[in-house]
Design a protein around this motif. Structure first.
Motif, PDB file in Angstrom:
ATOM      1  N   GLU A   1     -27.189 -12.099 -50.723  1.00 14.28           N
ATOM      2  CA  GLU A   1     -28.353 -10.963 -49.731  1.00 14.28           C
ATOM      3  C   GLU A   1     -28.263  -9.881 -49.863  1.00 14.28           C
ATOM      4  OE1 GLU A   1     -28.576  -9.710 -45.778  1.00 14.28           O
ATOM      5  OE2 GLU A   1     -27.817 -11.889 -46.202  1.00 14.28           O
ATOM      6  N   ALA A   2     -27.890  -9.568 -51.437  1.00 14.27           N
ATOM      7  CA  ALA A   2     -29.078  -8.621 -51.916  1.00 14.27           C
ATOM      8  C   ALA A   2     -30.189  -8.887 -52.521  1.00 14.27           C
ATOM      9  CB  ALA A   2     -27.368  -7.456 -53.110  1.00 14.27           C
ATOM     10  N   PHE A   3     -30.139 -10.263 -52.929  1.00  9.86           N
ATOM     11  CA  PHE A   3     -31.737  -9.588 -53.309  1.00  9.86           C
ATOM     12  C   PHE A   3     -32.322 -10.320 -52.142  1.00  9.86           C
ATOM     13  CE2 PHE A   3     -29.196 -12.378 -57.602  1.00  9.86           C
ATOM     14  CZ  PHE A   3     -29.897 -11.062 -58.149  1.00  9.86           C
ATOM     15  N   THR A   4     -31.745 -10.795 -51.046  1.00  8.77           N
ATOM     16  CA  THR A   4     -33.109 -10.778 -50.703  1.00  8.77           C
ATOM     17  C   THR A   4     -33.339  -9.652 -49.374  1.00  8.77           C
ATOM     18  OG1 THR A   4     -31.103 -10.763 -48.310  1.00  8.77           O
ATOM     19  CG2 THR A   4     -32.427 -12.891 -49.042  1.00  8.77           C
ATOM     20  N   SER A   5     -32.810  -8.451 -49.926  1.00 12.61           N
ATOM     21  CA  SER A   5     -33.418  -6.959 -49.752  1.00 12.61           C
ATOM     22  C   SER A   5     -34.612  -6.419 -50.722  1.00 12.61           C
ATOM     23  CB  SER A   5     -31.462  -5.975 -49.707  1.00 12.61           C
ATOM     24  OG  SER A   5     -31.689  -5.789 -50.863  1.00 12.61           O
ATOM     25  N   GLU A   6     -34.726  -6.930 -51.388  1.00 12.08           N
ATOM     26  CA  GLU A   6     -35.080  -7.016 -52.491  1.00 12.08           C
ATOM     27  C   GLU A   6     -35.001  -5.419 -52.612  1.00 12.08           C
ATOM     28  OE1 GLU A   6     -38.983  -7.869 -51.109  1.00 12.08           O
ATOM     29  OE2 GLU A   6     -38.589 -10.090 -50.538  1.00 12.08           O
ATOM     30  N   ASP A   7     -34.237  -4.509 -52.548  1.00 13.50           N
ATOM     31  CA  ASP A   7     -33.936  -3.016 -53.085  1.00 13.50           C
ATOM     32  C   ASP A   7     -33.622  -3.578 -54.487  1.00 13.50           C
ATOM     33  OD1 ASP A   7     -32.830  -0.589 -53.289  1.00 13.50           O
ATOM     34  OD2 ASP A   7     -32.331  -0.234 -51.197  1.00 13.50           O
ATOM     35  N   PRO A   8     -34.316  -2.738 -55.357  1.00 11.08           N
ATOM     36  CA  PRO A   8     -33.686  -3.252 -56.851  1.00 11.08           C
ATOM     37  C   PRO A   8     -32.066  -1.631 -56.901  1.00 11.08           C
ATOM     38  CG  PRO A   8     -35.821  -1.986 -57.113  1.00 11.08           C
ATOM     39  CD  PRO A   8     -35.275  -1.853 -55.725  1.00 11.08           C
ATOM     40  N   GLY A   9     -31.772  -0.438 -56.278  1.00 11.74           N
ATOM     41  CA  GLY A   9     -30.682  -0.144 -56.289  1.00 11.74           C
ATOM     42  C   GLY A   9     -29.493  -0.779 -55.381  1.00 11.74           C
ATOM     43  N   TYR A  10     -30.149  -1.112 -54.351  1.00 14.13           N
ATOM     44  CA  TYR A  10     -28.853  -1.900 -53.506  1.00 14.13           C
ATOM     45  C   TYR A  10     -28.351  -3.001 -54.736  1.00 14.13           C
ATOM     46  CZ  TYR A  10     -26.323  -4.270 -50.180  1.00 14.13           C
ATOM     47  OH  TYR A  10     -25.652  -5.232 -49.734  1.00 14.13           O
ATOM     48  N   ILE A  11     -29.484  -3.733 -55.187  1.00 18.71           N
ATOM     49  CA  ILE A  11     -29.193  -5.037 -56.239  1.00 18.71           C
ATOM     50  C   ILE A  11     -28.212  -5.113 -56.475  1.00 18.71           C
ATOM     51  CG2 ILE A  11     -29.741  -6.568 -57.629  1.00 18.71           C
ATOM     52  CD1 ILE A  11     -32.423  -6.580 -55.673  1.00 18.71           C
ATOM     53  N   ALA A  12     -28.576  -3.587 -57.561  1.00 23.00           N
ATOM     54  CA  ALA A  12     -27.776  -2.899 -58.600  1.00 23.00           C
ATOM     55  C   ALA A  12     -26.653  -2.499 -58.331  1.00 23.00           C
ATOM     56  CB  ALA A  12     -28.444  -1.705 -59.607  1.00 23.00           C
ATOM     57  N   HIS A  13     -25.887  -2.222 -57.204  1.00 25.27           N
ATOM     58  CA  HIS A  13     -24.857  -1.631 -56.498  1.00 25.27           C
ATOM     59  C   HIS A  13     -24.438  -3.110 -56.496  1.00 25.27           C
ATOM     60  CE1 HIS A  13     -21.727  -0.395 -54.361  1.00 25.27           C
ATOM     61  NE2 HIS A  13     -22.074  -1.153 -53.453  1.00 25.27           N
ATOM     62  N   ALA A  14     -24.354  -3.858 -55.530  1.00 21.47           N
ATOM     63  CA  ALA A  14     -23.946  -5.333 -55.544  1.00 21.47           C
ATOM     64  C   ALA A  14     -23.545  -6.091 -57.184  1.00 21.47           C
ATOM     65  CB  ALA A  14     -24.634  -6.027 -54.595  1.00 21.47           C
ATOM     66  N   LEU A  15     -24.752  -6.098 -57.880  1.00 24.90           N
ATOM     67  CA  LEU A  15     -24.330  -6.558 -59.317  1.00 24.90           C
ATOM     68  C   LEU A  15     -23.032  -5.818 -59.756  1.00 24.90           C
ATOM     69  CD1 LEU A  15     -27.051  -7.741 -61.270  1.00 24.90           C
ATOM     70  CD2 LEU A  15     -25.309  -8.924 -60.841  1.00 24.90           C
ATOM     71  N   GLY A  16     -22.735  -4.780 -59.645  1.00 26.73           N
ATOM     72  CA  GLY A  16     -21.216  -3.812 -59.875  1.00 26.73           C
ATOM     73  C   GLY A  16     -20.678  -4.173 -59.406  1.00 26.73           C
ATOM     74  N   VAL A  17     -20.227  -4.257 -57.916  1.00 28.06           N
ATOM     75  CA  VAL A  17     -19.237  -4.126 -57.005  1.00 28.06           C
ATOM     76  C   VAL A  17     -18.806  -5.714 -57.425  1.00 28.06           C
ATOM     77  CG1 VAL A  17     -18.755  -5.417 -55.009  1.00 28.06           C
ATOM     78  CG2 VAL A  17     -20.117  -3.534 -55.286  1.00 28.06           C
ATOM     79  N   VAL A  18     -19.769  -6.810 -57.666  1.00 29.47           N
ATOM     80  CA  VAL A  18     -18.684  -8.399 -58.366  1.00 29.47           C
ATOM     81  C   VAL A  18     -18.639  -8.260 -59.747  1.00 29.47           C
ATOM     82  CG1 VAL A  18     -20.296 -10.815 -59.066  1.00 29.47           C
ATOM     83  CG2 VAL A  18     -20.974  -9.718 -56.986  1.00 29.47           C
ATOM     84  N   ALA A  19     -18.963  -7.746 -61.117  1.00 31.62           N
ATOM     85  CA  ALA A  19     -18.736  -6.592 -61.804  1.00 31.62           C
ATOM     86  C   ALA A  19     -16.582  -6.203 -61.682  1.00 31.62           C
ATOM     87  CB  ALA A  19     -18.983  -5.722 -62.649  1.00 31.62           C
TER      88      ALA A  19
END
Length: 107
Positions: A26-44
């Motif tokens: 879902e984060a990747f479908t946003s195509e928003d680099p900031g949101y993708i980075a945030h999502a990776l941080g959440v998963v980490a």
């Protein structure tokens, strides 16, 4: 009487590999680099930042800083974290908005 609200921590909801995969997709479908980075941080955080730091060779502080709201992780850091999380980055052709008809062969 009003009850006390507590902040929602999305990392606590990521309890399975399927949930993590869906969250990142879902984060990747946003195509928003900031949101993708945030999502990776959440998963980490869901997996444990200490373990991710060990697996990547990066410090916990660097990871928290990179994936904070104001962070801007490098591609190298992003790929290292994705590898540690078991998330694969793949490429595919983007669907075209308007497809041209295939040329008709001449006889």
């Amino acid at each position: 009487m009003a009850g006390k609200l507590t902040p929602f921590e999305p990392a606590e909801a990521l309890t399975s590999e399927e949930a993590i995969a869906a969250f990142m997709a879902e984060a990747f479908t946003s195509e928003d680099p900031g949101y993708i980075a945030h999502a990776l941080g959440v998963v980490a955080r869901a997996k444990g930042m200490t373990q991710i730091a060990r697996d990547t060779g990066l410090s916990r502080e660097q990871l928290y800083r990179s994936f904070s709201d104001n962070g801007n992780p490098t591609l190298k850091t992003t790929l290292a974290v994705m590898k540690a999380l078991g998330i694969e980055l793949t490429a595919k052709e983007r669907g075209r908005l308007s497809k041209r008809p295939a040329p008709v062969p001449s006889s």
